[in-house]
Each structure stands twice: as structure tokens, then as C-alpha cells.
Motif scaffolding. Structure first.
Motif, PDB file in Angstrom:
ATOM      1  N   ILE A 122      44.644  18.265  88.976  1.00 10.63           N
ATOM      2  CA  ILE A 122      45.715  18.720  89.936  1.00 10.63           C
ATOM      3  C   ILE A 122      47.045  18.529  89.531  1.00 10.63           C
ATOM      4  CG2 ILE A 122      46.115  18.043  92.263  1.00 10.63           C
ATOM      5  CD1 ILE A 122      43.481  19.320  92.176  1.00 10.63           C
ATOM      6  N   ALA A 123      47.449  19.689  89.678  1.00  7.19           N
ATOM      7  CA  ALA A 123      49.150  19.663  89.588  1.00  7.19           C
ATOM      8  C   ALA A 123      49.827  20.313  90.570  1.00  7.19           C
ATOM      9  CB  ALA A 123      49.319  20.651  88.226  1.00  7.19           C
ATOM     10  N   GLY A 124      51.031  19.835  90.368  1.00  6.79           N
ATOM     11  CA  GLY A 124      52.079  20.523  91.931  1.00  6.79           C
ATOM     12  C   GLY A 124      52.879  21.384  91.118  1.00  6.79           C
ATOM     13  N   VAL A 125      53.180  22.587  91.855  1.00  7.02           N
ATOM     14  CA  VAL A 125      53.806  23.625  91.421  1.00  7.02           C
ATOM     15  C   VAL A 125      55.155  23.943  92.478  1.00  7.02           C
ATOM     16  CG1 VAL A 125      54.079  26.139  90.859  1.00  7.02           C
ATOM     17  CG2 VAL A 125      52.341  24.771  89.934  1.00  7.02           C
ATOM     18  N   GLY A 126      56.094  24.074  92.189  1.00  4.52           N
ATOM     19  CA  GLY A 126      57.220  24.194  93.204  1.00  4.52           C
ATOM     20  C   GLY A 126      58.161  22.851  93.398  1.00  4.52           C
ATOM     21  N   PRO A 127      59.337  23.241  94.466  1.00  8.60           N
ATOM     22  CA  PRO A 127      60.136  22.079  94.741  1.00  8.60           C
ATOM     23  C   PRO A 127      59.332  20.858  95.350  1.00  8.60           C
ATOM     24  CG  PRO A 127      60.936  24.106  95.398  1.00  8.60           C
ATOM     25  CD  PRO A 127      59.452  24.491  95.078  1.00  8.60           C
ATOM     26  N   LEU A 128      59.900  19.669  95.109  1.00  6.65           N
ATOM     27  CA  LEU A 128      59.350  18.593  95.827  1.00  6.65           C
ATOM     28  C   LEU A 128      59.297  18.542  97.173  1.00  6.65           C
ATOM     29  CD1 LEU A 128      60.942  15.861  93.497  1.00  6.65           C
ATOM     30  CD2 LEU A 128      58.853  16.524  93.126  1.00  6.65           C
ATOM     31  N   GLY A 129      58.377  18.150  97.849  1.00  2.82           N
ATOM     32  CA  GLY A 129      58.377  18.259  99.193  1.00  2.82           C
ATOM     33  C   GLY A 129      57.614  19.608  99.653  1.00  2.82           C
ATOM     34  N   THR A 130      57.652  20.588  98.795  1.00  3.97           N
ATOM     35  CA  THR A 130      57.145  21.798  99.355  1.00  3.97           C
ATOM     36  C   THR A 130      56.063  22.377  98.130  1.00  3.97           C
ATOM     37  OG1 THR A 130      58.885  23.110  98.380  1.00  3.97           O
ATOM     38  CG2 THR A 130      58.850  22.452 100.942  1.00  3.97           C
ATOM     39  N   GLN A 131      55.529  21.469  97.526  1.00  3.02           N
ATOM     40  CA  GLN A 131      54.655  21.804  96.204  1.00  3.02           C
ATOM     41  C   GLN A 131      53.390  22.294  96.552  1.00  3.02           C
ATOM     42  OE1 GLN A 131      54.872  18.101  93.922  1.00  3.02           O
ATOM     43  NE2 GLN A 131      56.028  19.197  92.308  1.00  3.02           N
ATOM     44  N   ALA A 132      52.863  23.448  95.752  1.00  5.52           N
ATOM     45  CA  ALA A 132      51.644  24.024  96.127  1.00  5.52           C
ATOM     46  C   ALA A 132      50.738  23.121  95.111  1.00  5.52           C
ATOM     47  CB  ALA A 132      51.435  25.299  95.702  1.00  5.52           C
ATOM     48  N   VAL A 133      49.538  22.801  95.696  1.00  5.99           N
ATOM     49  CA  VAL A 133      48.681  22.282  94.889  1.00  5.99           C
ATOM     50  C   VAL A 133      47.658  23.393  94.071  1.00  5.99           C
ATOM     51  CG1 VAL A 133      46.416  20.397  95.086  1.00  5.99           C
ATOM     52  CG2 VAL A 133      48.396  20.300  96.593  1.00  5.99           C
ATOM     53  N   VAL A 134      47.731  23.119  92.537  1.00  4.83           N
ATOM     54  CA  VAL A 134      46.906  23.849  91.954  1.00  4.83           C
ATOM     55  C   VAL A 134      45.920  23.233  91.187  1.00  4.83           C
ATOM     56  CG1 VAL A 134      47.189  25.570  89.795  1.00  4.83           C
ATOM     57  CG2 VAL A 134      49.018  25.302  91.659  1.00  4.83           C
TER      58      VAL A 134
END
Length: 913
Positions: free
Chosen positions: A827-839
Motif C-alpha cells: 500500500i502506498a500514498g500518492v499526492g499531497p499529505l492529507g489528501t493522498q490517494a491509496v494505491v
């Protein structure tokens, strides 16, 4: 001179000072014009009284602009410091004097300036490049003002028998010197190109601004010409005086270093540490010569100033124990590190050196029995030593190493595969009080090279392959081969001698050597070893252990798992192979590539078990996967050997329950345990296969508060305490608040006698790893359940901050990995902190042919599986193979995957993660 055009500089800092010169190169009564950046006026205007003054001295070919971040940070109303950054004469915007000024003149010049400024203590000097030498020269001449010293990429000594760095040799060459330093701006451009990352255009222009035109670059050329390349140089006596003077400097000192420096490499840092052994040191991996540009040095400097405030201000007795667990700056005193906290109500255990059990076995009834063995690929024992032979070989090597110059505090890099030679070399070094540096090949060639260069060993003991790498890659240390080499080969590799030759040297009898061995006294609190983390979450970090902490690790393993004298251990993981003799356990290394755990086969494991009738096996999860995958190659006798194993330990990464079930079929009599730990504290918790199943049942039934969402790793091992520092809404943890409430997710903290001493030459990292005195911040995230069991949910650095939710990765990954079509998930996060999409990034069964977006059907299955763990996945990607660490072949580099996923989801070509 237009200060408004200098990015990051308040024009009000810039001022000119006229100073009466006392230099012998100036005419009597001469007045020199100095340019300085000084935030003192700003502090006065804001009504702030400075704690003291930072006197910042640049090198060649920079100027006071280098220190702009310190000038800005010094105006903090909570911790105000006056910062005076000087432009040396003939440099920056100071006067071009037309005279050749040598090192002694420049030290004198700086004294003239500070006298003119009426500088009062406390003063902390800050120096870079040749400004480091000049600032230290000033410091030694102004002890009444000096309160501390900060050095960045500098040198105060160069060995007379070695050439100066190649870049400086080129700059000094008669055919190059004037053109390269004065006629053209080549020297400036080359220096600026050393920044990592590259300087921004406006910053580079600001650095170039004072040196437009050959007439303004004479000082640059003269600075280079004044480099004391050998003892005949006129400035050599002054340099030597400064270098020797540092040995008596007892004020707090801080060294901030960029290792990627072709001029002032780590060998100069090593020299400085030898002269200022009490100094705090931090190496910024990836930073270079212009470390003040490459990294934020202002924050650590002012943090360090606050930490040593009482010493620097002189209004209290010197610190005897710093809040971060560092020792006092009074070298004669010995202070117990702050993290050495014993469980309440227990007496501190008596210290027993690592070799005690080994020595007892060598003189006891089992002395003729095998102590250590190695396996050959054909299943036979290729080499072995009895306890008595092992003891004697250690005694022989101790004398030889001592005569070669290895002693207390010497750093010895060991590049020898696990087996008899490594065991003998390790225990001989520890007996001598040397510090063993173990950077295993599992770090990869780049990681290992970074590690050994940073540790700056005095000696390097290695097999021929390692010595060849050392020769090519420039690893430090006098070189010692394991076996005798032909004269020509020895000359090519720069090898001085061999372990075999050292063991043969000396005049003492075997009995005398053995007696000396047992008379050697080990300082329990002296450094003993530098081990390296796996590098799975960034550059591998050196972890410093004392003799007491290594002994505590041995005692914890013995008490937790019942491994004692007489146990028989198959070690597929180097640290346990080395602990075997310390436990009095017979140990054997199976036929495998220890740098690649997945090369261990079922046959090789069973042959090693059979060879010593092993009762205990330690193997990583990656090794166990391959053991299970190759189990059909086992004959009847080999199957029976595995069936006799009593205890199996597997650690380094989460071990799936399904894998343990398969292993249990191979070893039906064995109690399977998966201890949780890290290089900084091994082990921390323990759990058995039966307990894992019970925890899983609790999670499914929801019968125990906090059960589930992660990997259950059990309860603390003997002597350890655990706590949780709760996660904040932004996915961080302070490390300052701790508790043991069930169901609260946060960073895992540990306190135990076997927790590391410190991160080696990583002062800032060490500070950050100690949130509360006595507790190590693991960087892992997890929670307790109501039964007191710890569940690990991932790394703090891998927490995803989705809108309105903080997502830890492991729970969802486990749920996804239950799918038949998925081998490993991340599981990784994409995008700005606080609004990350879960990939979700998955490695499929069979493997995908190329990386990229997952097929719709697979993506839907993955999303459903993740939702069962309470995680909403925005995108699903596939990779042919997950990027894992080399050492364990199991820790997924989620940070790397996050960068790759960002590129793919933005429409870029997938390529390889």
C-alpha cells in the motif's frame, strides 16, 4: 554591492567595518575594510538579548552568503543568537589588499576584526573548508570567549606520506593554478557544481557576484597557493599548531559533514574525531562539500546549541547527562547512556563478556566437540573447529593482531562470510577492545560502500573478493587477507598481511596466549560493534553497540528462547551465527549465499541440521519460502533430520501464517517462533505459531479489543518494555507521549538493556530516535490488543494520509495477499499529505509480464479485499516483482513504489519501479 539582490539575505545584515590591522604583511597603521553579515541590529530592533554569538567563517571560494540560513534562524525570539558571518580579506565583498596572506595572517586578521567588533562571550565558532582551520586558530587564541565549535567539511591535518586530494593537486599545478583560480572563474564554477542538488540559478549568481573579474579573484588563487601540501610549506607549522591544539579543546563541538566531498573526504572527519573525541557528529548521506547548501544545517545547529545551553552560557555546571542519552563533554567522566533503563525492582545484571561461554566450553568436558562448522555444496562439512581449537585460534590471532597495531578503539571492518574465519576474527577483535564494523554484502555494493566509507575503519579484514572491491572502490583501512596470497596479488590489492600469518606470528606459547586471552579485561561500556540496518527505508545506518549491550542481547536470546550451552544451531542469518559461540551453542552455516536468503534450499538446510544434529534453526522468511518450495528434493534421511528440530526462529519481515503452516509440516516437532526486532534492538517481542493462530482467531471473532489490522508479534522479550506514541492526525508521532492502552495506533517505543548505544556518526538521527529519555523510537507503527500483544501495522514513513483518515499499510496488504492471484502486496500514498490517494501495488501469481495498471477483474478483487480491512483503494497497479531489500528479500520499498505510482498515475511510462 547590492545586498537586496542576494536571495535569503536581509539587506540590513550587510555592513562594512574598518579595522586596524596588526598583521605583519600590512604596513604599520594600516586600516582594512571588512564586509560582514550581522543580524545583531535586527535583534536589537526587536528587543531581543542574544544568548551568545556565532562567528561564521567561510572557506574558498565562497563568502559570508554561505551562512544566510544561520543569520535568519538566529533571530528566533525563543533562542536568539547574534550571528556574525565574515568575508575574509581579499574574499567576498571585503577589501582586496594586494598582499599574499597566509594561514597565520588570516587567523590574526580574524582576531583584529573581533577585537574591533568588541565581541564578548560566549562565542561559538562555525567554519567550513579553510574557514574551519582559521576559525579553530582563532578559537585557540581566544579561550576566554570560546564556548563551542561547529565544523563543516574541513581539515586541520594531512598525513605527510599521502598526496593531497586530486582536485587540489590539479588546482596547484603551475600550468593550471593561475588560469584556473584567477584568470578564469573555473575554480568557482567547479566548487559550485559540487552542490547536491544543484544550486538554484539565483543562488549560484549570488555566490559568483563578488568574484566578477580577474582582479577580484586574486584571493581565490592565493588561498589555493597557501594549502600546506607538505611539511616544507610556509603555512605547515601554523596548520600543525592548530591541529595539535584541538586535542586540548574541551568545549562542546559539533561536526556536520557531507560525505560526497572530493576534497574533504571522511578520512579528514576521522582525523577530527580523533582530536575531538567528545564531539557530536552527523553525516548527511548524499550531501557533499557544500553541506550548508545541500542540507538544512541551521535547525540541527540551533537544536545543538539549545541542548548544550548550560555549558555554552557558562551559568551552570557542565552537563553530565544530556537529554538525548549522549555523554558529558567532560571526557574523564563516564556517564551511563540514558536509554539503559533496567526494569523496576531488578538489580543490574553482572556483566559477562561475550567470550565467557566460549571459554567455558573450551575448558570443559565438551572441549573436543565441534563448536563451529561450515557446509559444502555437496552436503559435507567443509570445515570445523572444536571448542578448544576455536579458543586457541582466537588466542593466536589476538597476539598477532595486537602486534599489527589493532588495539582498544581500533575500527576493524570484517568482510568475511559467516563461518570459522569470521568467528575467530570477530572474537579476537572484541577481546582486544577493537570495534568491529560489520557491513554485510546484503546491503548491495553501493550500500556497503557507503557504510564502510562512513565507518572509516582502521583495518579491513576480508576475503580476496572483498579486498578487490576495497581496492577499486577506495574503502579505508589497512588491508589484511583471510588466507595467504601470492606476493604479486598481495601487492596489487595493497594487502599487508593475512590472518593466517598473524596467527603464526609472535613468540608466546599456546598456553601463554590462552592465558593472556582470559586475562584481557573488556570495558563493558566501551564501543564494541557497528552493525548496519538493511537500508530498506533509506541509506543503511550504522548502529553502535557497547560490549554490555551485545552481552545483553546474548542474555535476552538465551532467556527468551532457551538457547544455552549445548544447543545446536543452524544459522541462516549472520548475526545468529556469530552469537552461537557466545551462547555456548554449536553453530553451522548452511551451504547458501548468506547475502541472498532465498538461496537456502530444503536440502541445504536439512544437510546442515543433520551434520550437527541441530535442535535450533534460524532462517529468514525469504529463506523459508524457498525451503518450502524445494521440499520435494528431500530424501528420507533428510526429512527425518528436519523432523528432529525443536525450535525454529524466523525474523526480518512478517511471516505469513500459511508459510508457517507449511514449515510446520516439515518440522512437526518444532516450536515455530517469529520474533520481532530490528538492528537497533534484537529481539523486541516473541510469538509462537500457536499464539499467532490464537491472535488471528481473536481478530476474526472480534473477541479481544484491538486484535487485528496488522501482524501480531506477541509480547515483550525478557527485560524489554514497550509503549505506543499515538499517531497525530497528520500521520506523525511525537515520541514524547507514550502509553499501553489497547487499540491505540502509534509509533512503537522500546526500552531494554540490549537497545543500541547510538547511531554511528548520525547525531541528528540519534536525537530523533529518542523521544522520551530511556526509550528508542523504532519508526514502526502498531498497537496493543487487550491481551497485551503487539500488532505491527507498518513503518511510520509509509503511513498514508488520506482525506479524513490515516491509513497504515500492513492490515490491507495482508487482506489482499489472501487472494490466490496475489503473491505480495504493498500500500502506498500518492499526492499531497492529507489528501493522498491509496494505491495498491501487487505482485501476481503468475508474475505479470510488465508493470502498469491492473486488469479490471484483478483490480476489483484487490479493492474488495482491502475494503475488508477498512481501506478504500483508489488505484491498483501490478509489477512483475516487488522491489525488496537485498538482505531479507522481503521488505518492500514502499517509498520507491509511491514515487513510481505517482508517475504512472500522472500518465507517465510505467517502466520499472
Amino acid at each position: 554591492m547590492v545586498a537586496a539582490n542576494w536571495p535569503g539575505v536581509d539587506p540590513q545584515w550587510s555592513r562594512t567595518v574598518r579595522v586596524n590591522s596588526t598583521s605583519e604583511v600590512d604596513a604599520p597603521g594600516a586600516v582594512r575594510r571588512w564586509h560582514v553579515l550581522d543580524n545583531g541590529t535586527e535583534l536589537t530592533r526587536r528587543g531581543l538579548t542574544p544568548i551568545g554569538t556565532l562567528l561564521c567563517v567561510h572557506g574558498n571560494p565562497t563568502w559570508s552568503y554561505l551562512w544566510r540560513t544561520l543569520l535568519s534562524a538566529g533571530a528566533d525570539p525563543d533562542h536568539p543568537w547574534r550571528v556574525v558571518a565574515v568575508d575574509q580579506l581579499d574574499m567576498g565583498y571585503s577589501e582586496r589588499t594586494g598582499t599574499f596572506r597566509r594561514l597565520a595572517d588570516r587567523i590574526n586578521d580574524l582576531g583584529d576584526l573581533t577585537d574591533n567588533l568588541g565581541l564578548e562571550g560566549p562565542v561559538v565558532t562555525v567554519g567550513h573548508d579553510w574557514g574551519g582551520v582559521i576559525s579553530m586558530g582563532w578559537a585557540l587564541e581566544h579561550p576566554q570567549l570560546l564556548a563551542g565549535a561547529v565544523l563543516t567539511n574541513t581539515a586541520v591535518h594531512h598525513p605527510a606520506d599521502t598526496p593531497i586530494p586530486a582536485a587540489l593537486r590539479l588546482a596547484l599545478h603551475p600550468a593550471v593554478h593561475r588560469w584556473g583560480t584567477t584568470t578564469s572563474d573555473a575554480f568557482l564554477r567547479v566548487t559550485h557544481s559540487l552542490a547536491h542538488p544543484p544550486l538554484q540559478d539565483e543562488v549560484r549568481r549570488a555566490f559568483m557576484a563578488p568574484y566578477r573579474g580577474a582582479g577580484r579573484r586574486a584571493g581565490v588563487g592565493n588561498f589555493v597557493a597557501d594549502i600546506p601540501a607538505d611539511p616544507t610549506h610556509p603555512s605547515y607549522p601554523t596548520l600543525s599548531k592548530v591541529a595539535e591544539g584541538l586535542r586540548g579543546l574541551e568545549v562542546p563541538a559539533l561536526m556536520l559533514w557531507g560525505p560526497r566531498d572530493p576534497i574533504f573526504s571522511d578520512r579528514y572527519l576521522k582525523d577530527l574525531i580523533g582530536r575531538l573525541p567528545h564531539a557530536d557528529v552527523h553525516r548527511f548521506e548524499g550531501a557533499g562539500h557544500l553541506v550548508a547548501e545541500d542540507r538544512d544545517i541551521a535547525a540541527p545547529i540551533f537544536d545543538w546549541l539549545a541542548l548544550h545551553g548550560s555549558e555554552i552560557k557558562g551559568d551552570a555546571a557542565p552537563l553530565t547527562e544530556a537529554t538525548d542519552g549522549h555523554q558529558s563533554h567532560k571526557p574523564a567522566e563516564k556517564v551511563e547512556p540514558a536509554h539503559k533503563v533496567e526494569p523496576a525492582g531488578e538489580e543490574k545484571a553482572a556483566f559477562r563478556p561475550l567470550r565467557d561461554s566460549l571459554s567455558e566450553m573450551a575448558s570443559g568436558p565438551a572441549k573436543e566437540e565441534v563448536a563451529v562448522a561450515e557446509m559444502a555444496p555437496d552436503g559435507s562439512v567443509s570445515r570445523s573447529l572444536s571448542w578448544q581449537q576455536l579458543d586457541r585460534k582466537i588466542a593466536d590471532l589476538v597476539e598477532g593482531l595486537r602486534e599489527a597495531g589493532v588495539g582498544r578503539g581500533s575500527r576493524v571492518s570484517l568482510m568475511v562470510p559467516p563461518g570459522t574465519e569470521l568467528t575467530v576474527a570477530l572474537y579476537a577483535c572484541l577481546t582486544l577492545g577493537a570495534v568491529v564494523v560489520v557491513a554485510d554484502a546484503g546491503l548491495g555494493i553501493k550500500g556497503m560502500s557507503r557504510a564502510v566509507k562512513g565507518a572509516t575503519a582502521d583495518f579491513l579484514i576480508g576475503i580476496e573478493k572483498a579486498l578487490a572491491a576495497a581496492s577499486v572502490l577506495g574503502w579505508p583501512g589497512r588491508r589484511i587477507s583471510v588466507q595467504d596470497l601470492p606476493t604479486a596479488r598481495r601487492r596489487i590489492l595493497g594487502v599487508e598481511t593475512s590472518l593466517a600469518a598473524l596467527a603464526r606470528s609472535g613468540t608466546k606459547t599456546a598456553a601463554e596466549r590462552s592465558k593472556d586471552l582470559h586475562m584481557d579485561k573488556v570495558d563493558p561500556d566501551a564501543p564494541a560493534a557497528v552493525l548496519f540496518t538493511s537500508g530498506s527505508t533509506g541509506p543503511a545506518k550504522g548502529v553502535l553497540y557497547t560490549h554490555r549491550q551485545l552481552a545483553a542481547m546474548r542474555d535476552t536470546v538465551a532467556a527468551t528462547f532457551g538457547i544455552r550451552a549445548g544447543s545446536r544451531l543452524v544459522a541462516g542469518f549472520a548475526p545468529f551465527a556469530l552469537l552461537g559461540p557466545a551462547l555456548g551453542a554449536v553453530s553451522v552455516t548452511p551451504a547458501m549465499d548468506v547475502t541472498a536468503p532465498r538461496t537456502l534450499t530444503a536440502r541445504a538446510l536439512a544437510e546442515a541440521v543433520r551434520a550437527i544434529e541441530a535442535t535450533v534453526v534460524f532462517a529468514s522468511p525469504a529463506a523459508l519460502r524457498n525451503v518450502v518450495a524445494t521440499r520435494d528434493n528431500l530424501s528420507g534421511s533428510l526429512k527425518k533430520a528436519l523432523e528432529e528440530v525443536e525450535l525454529l526462529l524466523s525474523a526480518g519481515a512478517p511471516v505469513p501464517e500459511s508459510l508457517l503452516a507449511d514449515v510446520q509440516q516439515l518440522m512437526p516437532q518444532a516450536s515455530l517462533h517469529t520474533p520481532y526486532g530490528m538492528t537497533e534492538a534484537l529481539p523486541v517481542t516473541d510469538i509462537s505459531f500457536e499464539e499467532i493462530r490464537a491472535a488471528g482467531a481473536d481478530a476474526v471473532a472480534g473477541s479481544v479489543l484491538g486484535a487485528g489490522n496488522g501482524v501480531c508479534v506477541g509480547t515483550p522479550v525478557h527485560g524489554a518494555r514497550l509503549a505506543i506514541s499515538p499517531l497525530e492526525a497528520d500521520g506523525t508521532a511525537s515520541g514524547e507521549h507514550r502509553g499501553t492502552e489497547a487499540g491505540v495506533t502509534g509509533e512503537i517505543l522500546v526500552s531494554a538493556p540490549h537497545v543500541k548505544e547510538a547511531y554511528d556518526r548520525l547525531w541528528l538521527t540519534q536525537r530523533e530516535s529518542v523521544g522520551v529519555k530511556g526509550w528508542h523510537r523504532t519508526g514502526d507503527v502498531g498497537h496493543f490488543d487487550a491481551a497485551g500483544r503487539l500488532w505491527v501495522e507498518g513503518r511510520l514513513a509509509h503511513v498514508v494520509t488520506a482525506p479524513g483518515a490515516v491509513v497504515t499499510p500492513v492490515g490491507a496488504e495482508q487482506s489482499i495477499e489472501r487472494l490466490d492471484t496475489v503473491r505480495m502486496a504493498a500500500i502506498a500514498g500518492v499526492g499531497p499529505l492529507g489528501t493522498q490517494a491509496v494505491v495498491a501495488v501487487v505482485e501476481t501469481v503468475p508474475p505479470a509480464s510488465k508493470a502498469g495498471p491492473a486488469a479490471p477483474q484483478l483490480a476489483a478483487s484487490v479493492r474488495r479485499a482491502a475494503s475488508e480491512a477498512g481501506v478504500d483503494v483508489s488505484a491498483v497497479l501490478v509489477v512483475p516483482a516487488q522491489p525488496t531489500d537485498i538482505r531479507h528479500n522481503a521488505k518492500i520499498d514502499r517509498t520507491r513504489l509511491a514515487r513510481w505510482a505517482s508517475r504512472v498515475l500522472a500518465g507517465g511510462r510505467p517502466g520499472k519501479p
